[in-house]
Design a protein around this motif. Structure first.
Motif, PDB file in Angstrom:
ATOM      1  N   SER A   8      -7.866   3.199   2.781  1.00  0.00           N
ATOM      2  CA  SER A   8      -8.107   4.981   2.391  1.00  0.00           C
ATOM      3  C   SER A   8      -9.678   5.792   3.376  1.00  0.00           C
ATOM      4  O   SER A   8      -9.349   7.176   3.439  1.00  0.00           O
ATOM      5  N   ALA A   9      -9.657   5.451   4.989  1.00  0.00           N
ATOM      6  CA  ALA A   9     -10.047   5.065   5.963  1.00  0.00           C
ATOM      7  C   ALA A   9      -9.985   6.349   6.686  1.00  0.00           C
ATOM      8  O   ALA A   9      -9.641   7.492   6.534  1.00  0.00           O
ATOM      9  N   LEU A  10      -8.147   6.094   7.156  1.00  0.00           N
ATOM     10  CA  LEU A  10      -6.836   6.687   7.293  1.00  0.00           C
ATOM     11  C   LEU A  10      -7.379   8.077   6.256  1.00  0.00           C
ATOM     12  O   LEU A  10      -7.089   9.019   7.156  1.00  0.00           O
TER      13      LEU A  10
ATOM     14  N   SER B 172      -5.324   3.729 -16.192  1.00  0.00           N
ATOM     15  CA  SER B 172      -3.828   3.034 -15.765  1.00  0.00           C
ATOM     16  C   SER B 172      -3.117   3.346 -14.636  1.00  0.00           C
ATOM     17  O   SER B 172      -2.012   3.756 -14.849  1.00  0.00           O
ATOM     18  N   TRP B 173      -3.541   4.388 -13.650  1.00  0.00           N
ATOM     19  CA  TRP B 173      -3.055   5.266 -12.748  1.00  0.00           C
ATOM     20  C   TRP B 173      -2.199   4.298 -12.036  1.00  0.00           C
ATOM     21  O   TRP B 173      -3.397   4.029 -11.382  1.00  0.00           O
ATOM     22  N   PRO B 174      -0.959   3.922 -11.342  1.00  0.00           N
ATOM     23  CA  PRO B 174      -0.529   3.407 -10.617  1.00  0.00           C
ATOM     24  C   PRO B 174      -1.207   3.273  -8.837  1.00  0.00           C
ATOM     25  O   PRO B 174       0.238   3.535  -8.158  1.00  0.00           O
ATOM     26  N   GLY B 175      -1.873   3.589  -8.682  1.00  0.00           N
ATOM     27  CA  GLY B 175      -2.735   3.903  -7.263  1.00  0.00           C
ATOM     28  C   GLY B 175      -2.927   2.908  -6.721  1.00  0.00           C
ATOM     29  O   GLY B 175      -3.412   1.563  -7.117  1.00  0.00           O
ATOM     30  N   LEU B 176      -3.989   3.429  -5.625  1.00  0.00           N
ATOM     31  CA  LEU B 176      -4.516   2.601  -5.053  1.00  0.00           C
ATOM     32  C   LEU B 176      -5.876   1.946  -5.385  1.00  0.00           C
ATOM     33  O   LEU B 176      -6.087   0.400  -4.639  1.00  0.00           O
ATOM     34  N   GLY B 177      -6.151   2.391  -5.643  1.00  0.00           N
ATOM     35  CA  GLY B 177      -7.541   2.902  -6.590  1.00  0.00           C
ATOM     36  C   GLY B 177      -7.288   0.856  -7.679  1.00  0.00           C
ATOM     37  O   GLY B 177      -7.879  -0.308  -7.513  1.00  0.00           O
ATOM     38  N   THR B 178      -6.309   1.253  -8.387  1.00  0.00           N
ATOM     39  CA  THR B 178      -5.872   0.209  -9.124  1.00  0.00           C
ATOM     40  C   THR B 178      -5.336  -1.334  -8.751  1.00  0.00           C
ATOM     41  O   THR B 178      -5.868  -2.345  -8.902  1.00  0.00           O
ATOM     42  N   LEU B 179      -5.007  -1.152  -7.614  1.00  0.00           N
ATOM     43  CA  LEU B 179      -3.821  -1.975  -6.714  1.00  0.00           C
ATOM     44  C   LEU B 179      -5.869  -2.774  -5.544  1.00  0.00           C
ATOM     45  O   LEU B 179      -5.624  -3.747  -6.273  1.00  0.00           O
ATOM     46  N   ALA B 180      -6.390  -1.903  -5.238  1.00  0.00           N
ATOM     47  CA  ALA B 180      -7.944  -2.248  -4.925  1.00  0.00           C
ATOM     48  C   ALA B 180      -8.486  -3.617  -6.507  1.00  0.00           C
ATOM     49  O   ALA B 180      -8.671  -4.502  -6.040  1.00  0.00           O
ATOM     50  N   PHE B 181      -8.510  -3.449  -7.348  1.00  0.00           N
ATOM     51  CA  PHE B 181      -9.291  -3.696  -8.698  1.00  0.00           C
ATOM     52  C   PHE B 181      -8.403  -4.485  -8.700  1.00  0.00           C
ATOM     53  O   PHE B 181      -9.197  -5.262  -8.529  1.00  0.00           O
ATOM     54  N   GLN B 182      -7.444  -4.713  -8.992  1.00  0.00           N
ATOM     55  CA  GLN B 182      -6.394  -5.648  -9.402  1.00  0.00           C
ATOM     56  C   GLN B 182      -6.763  -7.502  -8.168  1.00  0.00           C
ATOM     57  O   GLN B 182      -6.630  -7.975  -8.103  1.00  0.00           O
ATOM     58  N   SER B 183      -6.508  -6.334  -6.653  1.00  0.00           N
ATOM     59  CA  SER B 183      -6.824  -7.357  -5.898  1.00  0.00           C
ATOM     60  C   SER B 183      -7.478  -7.678  -5.758  1.00  0.00           C
ATOM     61  O   SER B 183      -8.510  -8.762  -4.737  1.00  0.00           O
TER      62      SER B 183
ATOM     63  N   ILE C 175       0.874  -1.386   0.005  1.00  0.00           N
ATOM     64  CA  ILE C 175       0.094  -0.129  -0.110  1.00  0.00           C
ATOM     65  C   ILE C 175       0.763   1.516  -0.005  1.00  0.00           C
ATOM     66  O   ILE C 175       0.437   2.470  -0.552  1.00  0.00           O
ATOM     67  N   LEU C 176       1.626   1.006   0.928  1.00  0.00           N
ATOM     68  CA  LEU C 176       2.939   2.498   0.754  1.00  0.00           C
ATOM     69  C   LEU C 176       3.276   2.736  -0.415  1.00  0.00           C
ATOM     70  O   LEU C 176       3.191   3.623  -0.577  1.00  0.00           O
ATOM     71  N   GLN C 177       3.579   1.127  -1.309  1.00  0.00           N
ATOM     72  CA  GLN C 177       3.989   1.483  -2.261  1.00  0.00           C
ATOM     73  C   GLN C 177       3.353   2.671  -3.206  1.00  0.00           C
ATOM     74  O   GLN C 177       3.768   3.538  -4.020  1.00  0.00           O
ATOM     75  N   ARG C 178       2.370   2.160  -3.352  1.00  0.00           N
ATOM     76  CA  ARG C 178       0.580   2.679  -3.957  1.00  0.00           C
ATOM     77  C   ARG C 178       0.448   4.120  -3.994  1.00  0.00           C
ATOM     78  O   ARG C 178      -0.133   4.649  -4.404  1.00  0.00           O
ATOM     79  N   LEU C 179      -0.075   3.990  -2.364  1.00  0.00           N
ATOM     80  CA  LEU C 179      -0.114   5.480  -2.231  1.00  0.00           C
ATOM     81  C   LEU C 179       0.186   6.848  -2.575  1.00  0.00           C
ATOM     82  O   LEU C 179      -1.356   7.298  -2.588  1.00  0.00           O
ATOM     83  N   PRO C 180       1.585   7.216  -2.164  1.00  0.00           N
ATOM     84  CA  PRO C 180       1.508   8.504  -3.143  1.00  0.00           C
ATOM     85  C   PRO C 180       0.997   8.568  -4.077  1.00  0.00           C
ATOM     86  O   PRO C 180       0.742   9.747  -4.617  1.00  0.00           O
ATOM     87  N   ALA C 181       0.586   7.973  -5.304  1.00  0.00           N
ATOM     88  CA  ALA C 181       0.348   8.270  -6.990  1.00  0.00           C
ATOM     89  C   ALA C 181      -1.791   8.715  -6.397  1.00  0.00           C
ATOM     90  O   ALA C 181      -1.169   9.658  -6.983  1.00  0.00           O
ATOM     91  N   THR C 182      -2.202   8.095  -5.754  1.00  0.00           N
ATOM     92  CA  THR C 182      -3.357   8.398  -4.809  1.00  0.00           C
ATOM     93  C   THR C 182      -3.269   8.906  -4.399  1.00  0.00           C
ATOM     94  O   THR C 182      -3.851  10.185  -4.743  1.00  0.00           O
ATOM     95  N   LEU C 183      -2.860   9.961  -3.887  1.00  0.00           N
ATOM     96  CA  LEU C 183      -2.442  10.790  -2.923  1.00  0.00           C
ATOM     97  C   LEU C 183      -2.278  12.334  -3.740  1.00  0.00           C
ATOM     98  O   LEU C 183      -3.015  12.968  -3.770  1.00  0.00           O
ATOM     99  N   LEU C 184      -0.969  12.112  -4.847  1.00  0.00           N
ATOM    100  CA  LEU C 184      -1.227  12.836  -5.907  1.00  0.00           C
ATOM    101  C   LEU C 184      -2.047  13.045  -6.351  1.00  0.00           C
ATOM    102  O   LEU C 184      -2.232  14.645  -6.602  1.00  0.00           O
ATOM    103  N   LEU C 185      -2.693  12.876  -6.757  1.00  0.00           N
ATOM    104  CA  LEU C 185      -4.058  12.361  -7.948  1.00  0.00           C
ATOM    105  C   LEU C 185      -5.419  12.881  -6.549  1.00  0.00           C
ATOM    106  O   LEU C 185      -5.928  14.274  -7.508  1.00  0.00           O
ATOM    107  N   VAL C 186      -5.096  12.776  -5.785  1.00  0.00           N
ATOM    108  CA  VAL C 186      -6.915  12.894  -4.865  1.00  0.00           C
ATOM    109  C   VAL C 186      -6.624  14.217  -4.516  1.00  0.00           C
ATOM    110  O   VAL C 186      -7.377  14.821  -4.822  1.00  0.00           O
TER     111      VAL C 186
END
Lengths: 327, 292, 325
Positions: free
Chosen positions: C299-301, C272-283, C95-106
């Motif tokens: 994400s709740a955090l 195909s943004w490499p963030g938490l959403g993509t990770l959620a989708f894949q997992s 998650i920590l690998q993917r979090l920055p990309a999502t945070l940047l976007l959000v």
């Protein structure tokens, strides 16, 4: 020459029913340092007059249709917006009815006073703040230096109105317009605010236009008064003269609503009489008749056919009533 | 200013419904939207009989563009008729929208009514729970539910409903808090009405206008929600819905974008109409708010 | 100081909320058919009952629910969200690998939507019948009714395929080398379409609310006072009216954090943004339950932290928030 001279002022507002004159052919003069009162029920156009003097008629709703407002030789109805801004808060200032909502909740009261000094007198932040503290002291807010840091929500209604007075008087204006300044306040606080206004007027030499529906306040505060009814001037004259002998039945009605004025002046007490009925609907405002006729016990057929002219009694007293001379 | 005109202020005695309908009819955009919406619903009900092509049948070559070869909207990556998919999919999309909205209204009204009626610790507890549900990103939460418990239509409906009720609860609660202090509620209380009667017979009917408006918007949101889940592949692959069409063609955006944009357009138009009707309802049912 | 105290109380409350999220997470995992042992045995290509029992004992799955729950929460407090058998690494690392990309976007989408929304709201409130005001009305309708992914795909077709202004997918171009500013520029170019897609929904919300509150504030008594002071129109609008209109908009923005993350899941899937959403989708496709639940927790955090910051911002703007001083 008078400081302020209003000639044949007509203010129209747009309503769903059409255009209505909320001020219809109003003329009056105000001398420097004088105290003049506008009296009448709600909806008579008193506040509109005040807003017109400030050039603050609600945009797109109300506008000056004809007539002039001459201040210090300058017609304000023709003045540019920039010129009006330079006058507002500086030469002509105003305090409002609602002290609870008239101050910005998000700035300290000190800042709200200092702001007007910076805008008009070019003071630095420090100078403006110091003077704001002095003004708070002058309007008798105890511990002014500390209270200047307070936000409006930390003050009572009376204190907020004192702050409004400090803002209005900060630049020592030539005219102070007070629109129902005490209506929203407790009775005991009302008296204090009137005292304060009288004192400040003596100190600054400002002329005061007091707008009120309270005859008692008029008797206490003003030298001259104008009685307004449905956008028209019903009666104008010195307060003493009018209270002793009102020439317009509406004025007489308003005076008889307040028991103590009569009892102190004539020491005989009549029964309290209220003025029956209500102010006519806006769409009737422009009609060629006496708008008070429907509520008037002296009404004649003539009153509902033609608008009465202003009849003069001496140099200072006028009344717009067909039967003014008989009354 | 006294603008009271005695001749104009006496209202005609009319039922609140006809008065609201009068207001609604005056709103051109809402009326047009309502007509389109009715057409869409009629299409969803009767369309499959008029256009019986099975949306799962491979009827032609894949990626045949709209208009070509006699297929009005073309075919998808398996050569299935896209128009058939849209017509047959409308039912499921609309039914999920309605059912999910019903679930969230049911939960939201219950929670909001109990909180607003009983106040005290009940309100505190229920509002904390509401807040808790607001913290969880709705789409992720429902993705998790569907992923863990299976992508059947009832589960998808439940997953959408169970994450979207918080707004309804807040609206219902504030309406209940307001109405419970009014005189006629006091009067019923004084005349010995039970709590249940007070809640559902006295207060709830008067709290309905904003809830109805919210319900209309919830249907739109639920349709969007279903489409979002389907786009991510979280849908029942054996049932055709607008979202399902988008989801199954998702990989081919670059080759045949119409397979995704056209069903998306159907969703957009439907939800847009629902939202316009919702606005119209809002103006008609809460005339006080109009004068903004 | 009062602000700090209030902040501390809110933070304590936030911790309770997070623990509630964990309890929910764990209960769902418990209720769902299949457990970790099944997942492991699947990844090994099947196992007999004896092996399954051994795995269950190793992972403590034979313990009572409450004991397992306690362990889970204890683990999370030490940043241990479990192990992903699909990715073969700890969920927290993943998650920590993917979090920055999502945070940047959000965060970019949220901040831009808020800034532009307020500016648009202010301008259209000053001219309620102007072009921009009509645009705000249009945007509000579009923003509500358009599926996010659909908007994204339309933008993608228009600006990446038809006119090739922006890249089709991803967050950066790995095939070229360059320094920090080159990289930043590259990422910015990749961000344009995802941020527009995600931000437009919230821009619609904020500009409409900003216009409504601004119009209300412009008619308020203290704005009349400001005009009566002879202040310039800009001072009246930006110093007096705007500050008072900000609180409702910021409150709304605070409530939208969870919706922004939901939207980001879809936007990430489109671009195909490499963030938490993509990770959620894949997992989810891989049925990787620990990762899914870890993402829900994180994400709740993010939402809770966002709410705390909103609260702080409101306190800084409005001295009345948080009781009488």
């Amino acid at each position: 020459m008078a400081l302020l001279s209003v000639k044949n002022l007509r203010i129209e507002i747009k309503t769903r029913a059409g255009v209505a004159p909320v001020i219809d052919d109003l003329s009056f003069d105000l001398d420097a340092g004088e105290s003049l009162s506008f009296v009448g029920e709600s909806g008579c156009g008193k506040s509109m007059t005040a807003l017109a003097l400030m050039g603050l008629l609600p945009e797109g709703v109300g506008s000056v249709a004809s007539g002039s407002i001459t201040f210090d030789g300058e017609d304000l109805t023709q003045a540019s917006e920039a010129r009006l801004r330079a006058l507002r808060g500086n030469d002509i200032s105003m305090i409002f009815q609602e002290p609870m909502t008239s101050l910005n909740p998000l700035y300290t009261v000190g800042e709200q006073i200092a702001e007007v000094l910076r805008a008009h007198q070019g003071l630095s932040r420090k100078q403006a703040w110091d003077q704001a503290v002095e003004l708070l002291d002058a309007v008798r807010i105890p511990n002014a230096r500390a209270r200047a840091e307070d936000y409006p929500f930390q003050m009572s209604g009376g204190q907020r109105q004192r702050v409004m007075i400090a803002i209005a008087l900060a630049c020592q204006p030539k005219i102070l317009i007070a629109d129902e300044p005490t209506t929203a306040l407790d009775v005991t606080v009302q008296a204090q605010i009137f005292d304060l206004l009288q004192d400040m007027r003596r100190q600054t030499g400002s002329a005061i236009i007091l707008i009120t529906h309270d005859m008692g306040a008029v008797a206490e505060m003003a030298e001259r008064m104008i009685v307004m009814y449905a956008g028209r001037k019903a009666e104008l004259g010195p307060v003493d003269t009018i209270i002793a002998h009102p020439r317009h039945p509406y004025t007489a009605g308003l005076i008889s609503c307040v028991p103590h004025i009569l009892s102190t002046l004539t020491s005989e007490r009549e029964d309290l009489v209220e003025v029956p009925g209500i102010v006519p609907a806006l769409q009737d405002f422009g009609k060629d008749l006496c708008l008070f006729a429907s509520r008037c016990r002296h009404a004649q057929p003539k009153c509902v056919n033609q608008r009465p002219p202003e009849i003069a009694f001496g140099n200072t007293h006028q009344a717009a009533c067909w039967r003014a001379e008989e009354l | 200013m006294s603008l009271i005109d005695p001749e104009n202020t006496i209202p005609e005695a009319r039922s609140p419904f006809s008065e609201a309908w009068e207001m609604f009819r005056g709103n051109t955009a809402a009326m047009i939207a309502l007509v389109i919406l009715c057409l869409i619903v009629l299409g969803a009900i009767f369309g499959p009989y008029l256009y019986p092509t099975d949306p799962f049948d491979m009827v032609w070559a894949p990626f045949s563009p709209p208009g070509a070869d006699g297929f009005i909207l073309g075919t998808d990556y398996l050569g299935r008729d896209l128009l058939a998919a849209l017509i047959h999919g409308a039912r499921v999309s609309i039914i999920i929208g309605l059912a999910a909205a019903a679930v969230s209204i049911l939960i939201g009204v219950t929670v909001g009514a109990l909180a607003g009626f009983y106040k005290g610790w009940v309100e505190e507890l229920l509002m904390r729970i509401t807040e808790f549900f607001q913290v969880l990103p709705t789409l992720l939460f429902s993705m998790v539910i569907v992923a863990l418990f299976g992508a059947s239509l009832p589960m998808i409906t439940f997953a959408i409903g169970v994450v979207s009720w918080t707004a309804v609860a807040r609206i219902t609660r504030s309406e209940f808090l307001r109405i419970r202090e009014l005189e006629y509620v006091m009067a019923s209380r004084a005349s010995g009405a039970t709590n249940a009667k007070l809640m559902f017979r006295v207060i709830l009917p008067n709290a309905l206008p904003p809830i109805i408006v919210q319900a209309a918007l919830m249907v739109g949101s639920a349709i969007l929600f279903e489409a979002g889940l389907s786009f991510l592949g979280l849908t029942d692959p054996n049932v055709v819905s607008w979202g399902q069409v988008i989801g199954s063609n998702r990989q081919y955006i670059l080759d045949a974008s119409y397979t995704v944009t056209i069903p998306g357009l159907a969703i957009f138009i439907t939800v847009l109409c629902i939202s316009l009707v919702g606005d119209g309802l809002n103006d008609a049912l809460n005339p006080k708010l109009r004068s903004r | 100081m009062q602000i700090l105290q209030a902040f501390a109380i809110r933070s304590g409350y936030a911790v309770i909320l997070l623990i509630a999220v964990l309890v929910l997470n764990f209960s769902m995992m418990h209720l769902a058919p299949g457990d970790v042992a099944d997942t492991i045995s699947q990844s090994m290509g099947g196992a007999d009952q004896e092996l399954l029992d051994k795995i269950r004992a190793d992972y403590g799955l034979d313990q009572p629910f409450i004991v397992q729950l306690g362990r889970y929460i204890g683990g999370v407090l030490q940043f241990d969200l479990g192990f992903s058998f699909f990715y073969n690494q700890p969920v927290t690392d993943l998650i920590l690998q993917r979090l920055p990309a999502t945070l940047l976007l959000v965060i970019t989408a949220q901040v831009l939507a808020l800034l532009i929304g307020v500016v648009m709201g202010v301008i259209s409130a000053r001219r309620p019948n102007g072009m921009l005001s009509h645009f705000v009305t249009f945007l509000a309708l579009f923003g509500y009714a358009a599926p996010v992914f659909w908007t994204g795909i339309l933008l993608l077709i228009a600006f990446s395929l038809k006119i090739q202004w922006f890249p089709v997918a991803g967050m950066m171009d790995v095939s070229v080398e360059g320094g920090f500013w080159f990289r930043a520029g590259d990422i910015a170019r990749h961000m344009v379409l995802p941020v527009i897609t995600l931000g437009s929904i919230f821009l619609a919300l904020y500009s409409r609310l900003a216009r409504a509150t601004m119009m209300e504030t412009l008619g308020s008594d203290f704005v009349r006072t400001a005009k009566a002071k002879g202040l310039s129109p800009n001072q009246v609008v930006y110093k007096h009216a705007l500050k008072n209109s900000l609180s409702p908009v910021i409150t709304l923005a605070g409530l939208q954090f969870s919706a922004v993350i939901s939207g980001a899941v879809l936007v990430e899937a489109v671009f195909s943004w490499p963030g938490l959403g993509t990770l959620a989708f894949q997992s989810i496709i891989a049925r990787d339950t620990p990762t899914i639940l870890g993402i829900l927790f994180f994400s709740a955090l993010v939402v809770i932290v966002g709410n705390l910051l909103t609260d702080l911002a409101l306190r800084l703007i409005d001295p009345r928030v948080g009781g009488k001083g």
